[in-house]
Scaffold this motif. Sequence first.
Motif, PDB file in Angstrom:
ATOM      1  N   HIS A 103       0.848  -1.187   0.000  1.00  0.00           N
ATOM      2  CA  HIS A 103       0.000   0.000   0.000  1.00  0.00           C
ATOM      3  C   HIS A 103       0.885   1.239   0.000  1.00  0.00           C
ATOM      4  CE1 HIS A 103      -2.544  -3.166   1.797  1.00  0.00           C
ATOM      5  NE2 HIS A 103      -3.480  -2.599   1.044  1.00  0.00           N
ATOM      6  N   SER A 104       0.739   2.056  -1.007  1.00  0.00           N
ATOM      7  CA  SER A 104       1.585   3.234  -1.079  1.00  0.00           C
ATOM      8  C   SER A 104       0.869   4.500  -0.628  1.00  0.00           C
ATOM      9  CB  SER A 104       2.105   3.406  -2.507  1.00  0.00           C
ATOM     10  OG  SER A 104       1.005   3.570  -3.377  1.00  0.00           O
ATOM     11  N   PHE A 105      -0.428   4.457  -0.380  1.00  0.00           N
ATOM     12  CA  PHE A 105      -1.141   5.637   0.099  1.00  0.00           C
ATOM     13  C   PHE A 105      -2.333   5.204   0.962  1.00  0.00           C
ATOM     14  CE2 PHE A 105      -3.289   4.418  -3.753  1.00  0.00           C
ATOM     15  CZ  PHE A 105      -4.620   4.630  -3.491  1.00  0.00           C
ATOM     16  N   THR A 106      -2.847   6.151   1.734  1.00  0.00           N
ATOM     17  CA  THR A 106      -4.006   5.876   2.575  1.00  0.00           C
ATOM     18  C   THR A 106      -5.217   6.582   1.977  1.00  0.00           C
ATOM     19  OG1 THR A 106      -2.555   5.844   4.497  1.00  0.00           O
ATOM     20  CG2 THR A 106      -4.932   6.063   4.918  1.00  0.00           C
ATOM     21  N   PRO A 107      -6.278   5.854   1.623  1.00  0.00           N
ATOM     22  CA  PRO A 107      -7.449   6.501   1.043  1.00  0.00           C
ATOM     23  C   PRO A 107      -8.163   7.366   2.074  1.00  0.00           C
ATOM     24  CG  PRO A 107      -7.814   4.152   1.316  1.00  0.00           C
ATOM     25  CD  PRO A 107      -6.411   4.422   1.709  1.00  0.00           C
ATOM     26  N   LYS A 108      -8.723   8.503   1.610  1.00  0.00           N
ATOM     27  CA  LYS A 108      -9.465   9.418   2.485  1.00  0.00           C
ATOM     28  C   LYS A 108     -10.909   9.469   2.015  1.00  0.00           C
ATOM     29  CE  LYS A 108      -5.508  12.139   3.770  1.00  0.00           C
ATOM     30  NZ  LYS A 108      -4.994  13.426   4.062  1.00  0.00           N
ATOM     31  N   ALA A 109     -11.778   9.885   2.913  1.00  0.00           N
ATOM     32  CA  ALA A 109     -13.202   9.984   2.588  1.00  0.00           C
ATOM     33  C   ALA A 109     -13.430  11.085   1.552  1.00  0.00           C
ATOM     34  CB  ALA A 109     -13.996  10.281   3.862  1.00  0.00           C
ATOM     35  N   ASP A 110     -14.486  10.939   0.757  1.00  0.00           N
ATOM     36  CA  ASP A 110     -14.845  11.948  -0.238  1.00  0.00           C
ATOM     37  C   ASP A 110     -15.238  13.245   0.441  1.00  0.00           C
ATOM     38  OD1 ASP A 110     -14.431  10.143  -2.245  1.00  0.00           O
ATOM     39  OD2 ASP A 110     -16.533   9.578  -2.448  1.00  0.00           O
TER      40      ASP A 110
END
Length: 114
Positions: A103-110
């Motif tokens: 995993h290269s990034f952390t997803p954030k909420a819209d």
Amino acid sequence: MKLTTEKIEAIATKLRELPAIEKKQAEFTKQEAVKLLSKEIVAMQKRGYTLLQISEALRGEGLSIATPTLKTYLQKARPARKAPVAKPSAAPASPKSIEARTHSFTPKADSEEI
């Protein structure tokens, strides 16, 4: 047509009397010849001979070959080198280190912003 025993024996005698046929000598291309001679050529280089001197010596023996061509054929005659094999690490990978690599990034909420 039927043959008698005497006729078959006469044919066999004639066949045995036929002379042996000489095998045709194998013919090689210049590249094949260099491959067959590569050990001797490399040994000459180790003794201080240049490719120019070696190609001249070969010409003297009936193998007419230009120095650049000799160099190319020698390179092709060398056995392919195996790629180095990666050594496995001594410590087994932890779940966190595996996760960090995958995993290269952390997803954030819209957001509502455009």
